[in-house]
Design a protein around this motif. Structure first.
Motif, short mmCIF file in Angstrom:
data_model
loop_
_atom_site.label_atom_id
_atom_site.label_comp_id
_atom_site.label_asym_id
_atom_site.label_seq_id
_atom_site.Cartn_x
_atom_site.Cartn_y
_atom_site.Cartn_z
N GLU A 135 0.83 -1.21 0.00
CA GLU A 135 0.00 0.00 0.00
C GLU A 135 0.86 1.26 0.00
OE1 GLU A 135 -2.49 -0.36 3.39
OE2 GLU A 135 -3.67 -2.04 2.60
N GLU A 136 1.90 1.28 0.89
CA GLU A 136 2.80 2.43 0.93
C GLU A 136 3.54 2.60 -0.38
OE1 GLU A 136 3.16 4.66 3.24
OE2 GLU A 136 1.65 3.75 4.54
N ASN A 137 3.91 1.46 -1.01
CA ASN A 137 4.63 1.53 -2.27
C ASN A 137 3.75 2.16 -3.36
OD1 ASN A 137 6.94 0.99 -3.88
ND2 ASN A 137 5.89 -0.77 -4.78
N ASN A 138 2.48 1.78 -3.35
CA ASN A 138 1.57 2.39 -4.33
C ASN A 138 1.44 3.89 -4.11
OD1 ASN A 138 1.03 -0.09 -5.57
ND2 ASN A 138 -0.65 -0.56 -4.15
N LYS A 139 1.36 4.27 -2.83
CA LYS A 139 1.30 5.70 -2.53
C LYS A 139 2.58 6.41 -2.98
CE LYS A 139 -1.74 5.16 1.48
NZ LYS A 139 -1.86 5.33 2.96
N LEU A 140 3.75 5.74 -2.74
CA LEU A 140 5.02 6.33 -3.15
C LEU A 140 5.09 6.50 -4.67
CD1 LEU A 140 7.56 4.51 -0.80
CD2 LEU A 140 6.95 6.94 -0.79
N TRP A 141 4.57 5.51 -5.40
CA TRP A 141 4.59 5.64 -6.85
C TRP A 141 3.74 6.83 -7.30
CZ3 TRP A 141 7.63 4.06 -10.46
CH2 TRP A 141 8.38 2.91 -10.28
N GLN A 142 2.59 7.00 -6.66
CA GLN A 142 1.75 8.14 -7.01
C GLN A 142 2.47 9.46 -6.68
OE1 GLN A 142 -1.90 7.54 -4.89
NE2 GLN A 142 -2.48 5.68 -6.05
N GLU A 143 3.09 9.48 -5.49
CA GLU A 143 3.82 10.70 -5.10
C GLU A 143 5.02 10.93 -6.01
OE1 GLU A 143 4.45 14.10 -2.91
OE2 GLU A 143 2.77 12.71 -2.88
#
Length: 271
Positions: A89-97
Motif C-alpha cells: 500500500e505504501e509503495n503504491n502511494k510512493l509511486w503516485q507521489e
C-alpha cells in the motif's frame, strides 16, 4: 621321564573315560563363558535401551520446542504478510507521489531554463556595471591624487600657521609675565582674570572661555571638601584648562592646578 604334557596326551589317547571327562569339563567352561558373555550382552543391551529411552525423551522435548518454534514462525509469517501488505500500500502511494514529483521536476526544469536566461542577462549587465565602476574608480583615484596634493599643501600651511601661533603665544606669555610683574597688587585678581579672558578668546579665535565649578567632596584638590572652579577653553572639541593670575608660585599654584586638571578629567571623562 615323561613330562606332564606327554602324560596327558597319552591318557587322552588311551583312556576313553579320562578323555570324556576332559571333554565335559571343556564344554562346561565354554557354556559358562558363553553365559557370561550373554549376561554382559544383555546388560549392555539394557543400558543401550535406557540410553535410547533417554534419547527418545530428549527427542520429544526437542520436538515440542520445534513445534513451538514452528508456531512462532507461523505467527511471524502472518505478521510479515501483514507488513508486506502495508508495504504494498505504501509503495503504491510512493509511486503516485513519485509521479507528482516528476511532474514538478519537469516544471522546475522549465523554470530553471528561464532562470539561466535571466542569469545570463544579469551577468552581462553586471559586466557592464563593472566596467563602469572601473572607469569611476580610475576617475576617483585621479581625484584622490589631486586631493592628496591639496592636503599636503594645506598641511604645510597649517604647520606654518602653528609655528606662527606658537611664536605669538610665546610673545603673549612674555608680555603677560611683564604685565603681571608690573600690575601685581595694582588691580584685583578677579578684574585681571576677566580682562585676560577676552585676550585668550581673541588669540584662540573660535574658542570660548567658560568657568567650570565642581564640589570636590573627596578633597582631591585641597585635601578637604571644597568648591573648585577653573576657566575652561573649548576649541574644536579640545578642552583646555586655563588659570589666569597676575602672579604665580612655582610650587603650590602649579601642583594645585595639576590636581584640578586631574579632577576635571575624572569627572567629565575628557582628556
Amino acid at each position: 621321564m615323561m613330562s606332564i604334557k606327554d602324560e596327558l596326551l597319552k591318557l587322552l589317547k588311551e583312556d576313553e573315560e579320562f578323555r570324556l571327562a576332559v571333554m565335559g569339563l571343556l564344554g562346561i567352561t565354554d557354556v559358562q563363558s558363553s553365559i557370561r558373555q550373554l549376561v554382559n550382552a544383555v546388560g549392555e543391551l539394557a543400558r543401550t535401551v535406557q540410553r535410547l529411552a533417554e534419547g527418545q525423551e530428549r527427542l520429544w522435548e526437542e520436538n515440542n520446542k520445534l513445534w513451538q518454534e514452528v508456531k512462532a514462525l507461523r505467527e511471524g509469517q502472518d505478521a510479515i504478510r501483514t507488513d508486506i501488505n502495508k508495504l504494498w500500500e505504501e509503495n503504491n502511494k510512493l509511486w503516485q507521489e513519485n509521479s507528482r514529483i516528476w511532474q514538478e521536476i519537469r516544471r522546475l526544469s522549465e523554470n530553471q531554463e528561464k532562470l539561466w536566461q535571466e542569469f545570463r542577462a544579469f551577468r552581462e549587465e553586471q559586466e557592464r556595471r563593472w566596467q563602469e565602476n572601473e572607469r569611476r574608480w580610475e576617475e576617483n583615484n585621479r581625484r584622490w591624487e589631486e586631493a592628496y596634493k591639496r592636503f599636503e599643501a594645506i598641511e604645510t600651511e597649517l604647520r606654518n600657521l602653528r609655528e606662527d601661533f606658537n611664536k605669538s603665544i610665546m610673545a603673549f606669555n612674555r608680555k603677560l609675565d611683564a604685565l603681571g610683574a608690573r600690575w601685581g597688587g595694582v588691580i584685583s585678581e578677579e578684574a585681571f582674570r576677566e580682562g585676560m579672558k577676552g585676550v585668550v578668546e581673541k588669540i584662540l579665535g573660535t574658542a570660548r572661555v567658560e568657568k567650570w565649578t565642581y564640589n570636590d567632596t573627596s578633597g582631591e584638590v585641597y585635601g578637604h571638601p571644597a568648591v573648585v572652579d577653573v576657566d575652561i577653553v573649548v576649541r574644536d572639541g579640545t578642552h583646555i584648562l586655563v588659570e589666569v593670575k597676575s602672579s604665580i608660585s612655582r610650587g603650590g599654584d602649579v601642583a594645585e592646578f595639576w590636581r584640578v586638571g586631574r579632577l576635571y578629567e575624572r569627572v567629565n571623562g575628557v582628556k
